[in-house]
Design an enzyme around this catalytic site. Structure first.
Site, PDB file in Angstrom:
ATOM      1  N   LYS A   1      50.529  36.863  45.760  1.00  0.00           N
ATOM      2  CA  LYS A   1      49.234  36.455  46.404  1.00  0.00           C
ATOM      3  C   LYS A   1      49.500  35.283  47.462  1.00  0.00           C
ATOM      4  O   LYS A   1      50.123  34.180  47.260  1.00  0.00           O
ATOM      5  CB  LYS A   1      48.409  35.573  45.391  1.00  0.00           C
ATOM      6  CG  LYS A   1      46.897  35.269  45.919  1.00  0.00           C
ATOM      7  CD  LYS A   1      46.293  34.163  44.758  1.00  0.00           C
ATOM      8  CE  LYS A   1      44.679  34.072  45.308  1.00  0.00           C
ATOM      9  NZ  LYS A   1      44.571  33.737  46.745  1.00  0.00           N
TER      10      LYS A   1
ATOM     11  N   ARG B   1      42.313  35.758  54.821  1.00  0.00           N
ATOM     12  CA  ARG B   1      41.968  37.346  54.507  1.00  0.00           C
ATOM     13  C   ARG B   1      41.457  37.766  55.918  1.00  0.00           C
ATOM     14  O   ARG B   1      40.716  37.263  56.639  1.00  0.00           O
ATOM     15  CB  ARG B   1      40.721  37.309  53.577  1.00  0.00           C
ATOM     16  CG  ARG B   1      40.330  38.715  53.132  1.00  0.00           C
ATOM     17  CD  ARG B   1      41.223  39.159  51.892  1.00  0.00           C
ATOM     18  NE  ARG B   1      40.868  40.422  51.382  1.00  0.00           N
ATOM     19  CZ  ARG B   1      39.988  40.408  50.101  1.00  0.00           C
ATOM     20  NH1 ARG B   1      39.887  39.229  49.406  1.00  0.00           N
ATOM     21  NH2 ARG B   1      39.601  41.586  49.665  1.00  0.00           N
TER      22      ARG B   1
ATOM     23  N   ARG C   1      37.180  37.080  56.185  1.00  0.00           N
ATOM     24  CA  ARG C   1      36.577  37.392  55.044  1.00  0.00           C
ATOM     25  C   ARG C   1      35.088  37.218  54.887  1.00  0.00           C
ATOM     26  O   ARG C   1      34.281  37.845  53.858  1.00  0.00           O
ATOM     27  CB  ARG C   1      37.029  36.408  53.786  1.00  0.00           C
ATOM     28  CG  ARG C   1      36.891  35.032  53.888  1.00  0.00           C
ATOM     29  CD  ARG C   1      37.544  34.259  52.622  1.00  0.00           C
ATOM     30  NE  ARG C   1      36.937  34.490  51.383  1.00  0.00           N
ATOM     31  CZ  ARG C   1      37.472  34.803  50.421  1.00  0.00           C
ATOM     32  NH1 ARG C   1      38.857  34.738  50.324  1.00  0.00           N
ATOM     33  NH2 ARG C   1      36.870  35.248  49.086  1.00  0.00           N
TER      34      ARG C   1
ATOM     35  N   LYS D   1      43.941  37.003  39.588  1.00  0.00           N
ATOM     36  CA  LYS D   1      44.992  36.348  40.163  1.00  0.00           C
ATOM     37  C   LYS D   1      45.519  35.573  39.441  1.00  0.00           C
ATOM     38  O   LYS D   1      44.848  34.865  38.685  1.00  0.00           O
ATOM     39  CB  LYS D   1      44.046  35.576  41.396  1.00  0.00           C
ATOM     40  CG  LYS D   1      42.946  34.699  41.040  1.00  0.00           C
ATOM     41  CD  LYS D   1      42.113  34.181  42.573  1.00  0.00           C
ATOM     42  CE  LYS D   1      40.968  33.338  42.142  1.00  0.00           C
ATOM     43  NZ  LYS D   1      40.276  32.943  43.193  1.00  0.00           N
TER      44      LYS D   1
END
Length: 508
Positions: A209, A214, A229, A371
């Site tokens: 991660k 993003r 994102r 996550k």
């Protein structure tokens, strides 16, 4: 349709905590909206079709136009005026925009003026109703919820999805497909309790991660588009990414990934440095490196409905091994723990565990992606800041933090913190927060929902002090998230999920 119908429904939705009541009220309005359904939806989710129109908060609150005594302003007239305001530019444009808005506000009742100010300043944009609105569209059009969600996922545009559903039903929704060059909503990961728990979902991958931003990349021949994102296009700001993607050995591709700035040792630079590039004009200020973790289209084949195992193979064919995010497929528990250790050693946040049988559920935060971080973090909305004391006198310091209401209400306060605020952040808050001020008292400045901050915490406890019934424990500021807006903040449900199990399972 009259604007007053929209305002009345908006107030009705805001006044109830019942999701079913919200859906019923919205569905009833959509059925009556006719050819204005797209505009009505855009108003209710807090995002005019025109986006930013070039008039700020101060311009709007300074209008001081006497309100109309009776409602008569139509949705179409408002939309037309906002379009004209947005198109106004050049010499004298500020005065022209002010005149247009003054005329618009003069035709609005007091309640309608308040609604318009909140709409045009982003105060309504709280995810408001995004999930609720999707259900309302399905109810009003008498189509399946998943059909609506899928069309929205692929179009990225809720007003267009609503218009298609209400005018053409399920056949019109089925016409939405993935189109290279048009951003789709990203799939999201849910917090996992532990690595062992996440591995229990079956065959999976474990990936770094990254502490990056993003990105979604589209390639069609030599034409390349890069989106954030939030689906904002940043192609012009990241030429090094464009050049890299243009050279990939494929004709068409849609990739999901992260980009970040690295230091000379290959470790991630601070997140804010990566984000600064999204508005830069000179790529040499700081070069970005992309890492991709998903492929939802390759050379004419849409892969949204394909399992991750198949998408992962396509990803390697499209970009090669060097650009794929580090990780392991179907690792043993020992191998997965090594991936996590390697990610942390490299300066990243943790890992994401993904089911290899999962499809790409764009816009959804499901359980197929988990996550795992060694420290709990939440992305929360800044509601207010208190004036500091002692050496912080004169600075806005102690933050009031709110979690997103998944049913479209205003953010729900879950705690306060001043820990983790550097002198630099204190100075930034003090200069920046007044731009989002809704009102102030002698001891605090209250903000319109706009800023999202990442908070680290040791846990959550039951507390009657706040409306949500929970409070953060030992919360501290990690960083601000300019890549996120309030609709992407963590929900009150995500906060409550961090309560000790004995508090959440009811003794089961």
């Amino acid at each position: 349709m009259l604007l007053s119908d929209v305002v009345t429904t908006s107030a009705e939705v805001s006044s109830t905590r019942s999701r079913l009541a919200k859906v019923d009220a919205l569905a009833g309005l959509l059925r009556r909206a006719g050819d204005q359904v797209g505009t009505v939806v855009s108003f209710l989710i807090g995002t005019p079709r025109q986006g930013r129109i070039g008039a700020g908060w101060r311009t709007l609150v300074d209008l001081r136009v006497p309100p109309a005594t009776e409602p008569g302003l139509t949705v179409a007239a408002v939309d037309e005026t906002l379009g004209e305001v947005a198109r106004t530019s050049g010499k004298g444009s500020a005065a022209r925009r002010g005149a247009l808005l003054g005329e618009l506000f003069g035709a609005a009742t007091e309640a309608e003026q308040t609604f318009l100010v909140r709409l045009l300043t982003g105060e309504l944009r709280q995810g408001a109703l995004e999930g609720v609105m999707l259900d309302a569209v399905a109810t009003a059009a008498e189509v399946g919820k998943e059909e609506v969600r899928r069309a929205f996922m692929l179009s990225g545009r809720l007003p267009a999805t609503a218009a298609a559903a209400l005018t053409g039903g399920a056949p019109a929704l089925a016409e939405f497909g993935l189109r290279v060059g048009r951003a789709i909503r990203p799939m999201l990961a849910s917090p996992g309790e532990s690595l062992a728990e996440a591995l229990g979902m079956g065959a999976c991958s474990v990936e770094f991660k990254l502490d990056g931003a993003r990105i979604q990349v589209h390639k069609d021949g030599d034409e390349v588009h890069v989106f954030t994102r939030t689906l904002r296009e940043i192609t012009g700001s990241v030429p090094e990414l464009v050049d890299l993607v243009r050279g990939l050995p494929c004709r068409t591709v849609v990739l999901d990934g992260e980009t970040l700035a690295l230091d000379d040792d290959g470790r991630p630079r601070p997140f804010q440095e990566t984000m600064s590039r999204f508005g830069a004009t000179n790529e040499r200020e700081l070069l970005l490196h992309p890492y991709f973790f998903d492929c939802v289209h390759l050379d004419g084949a849409d892969l949204v409905d394909a399992p991750l195992r198949e998408r992962n193979a396509a990803l390697h064919r499209a970009v090669g091994d060097a650009l794929v995010i580090p990780g392991a497929l179907e690792p043993s528990e020992e191998e997965a723990e090594q991936v996590l250790a390697d990610a942390l050693d490299a300066g990243h946040e943790g890992v994401v565990v993904k089911s290899l049988e999962s499809t790409y559920q764009a816009g959804r935060r499901g359980k197929a992606w988990r996550k795992i971080k060694p420290v709990h973090t939440l992305d929360l909305v800044v509601l207010a800041a208190e004036w500091g004391h002692g050496r912080r006198t004169g600075y806005l310091s102690n933050l009031h933090l709110g979690a997103r209401d998944p049913d479209g209400g205003p953010p729900i306060m879950v705690g306060k913190t001043f820990k983790g605020l550097t002198d630099e952040l204190l100075a930034w808050q003090t200069s920046e927060f007044p731009a989002y001020e809704s009102h102030r008292t002698d001891w605090a400045v209250h903000l319109r929902p706009h800023l999202v901050v990442e908070i680290a915490l040791d846990g959550v406890q039951v507390s009657p002090r706040y409306e949500g019934g929970v409070a953060l424990r030992f919360a501290r500021v990690v960083r601000y998230r300019p890549d996120k807006s309030p609709p992407e903040a963590d929900t009150i449900d995500a906060v409550r999920a961090l309560l000790p199990r004995s508090r959440t399972e009811g003794g089961e």
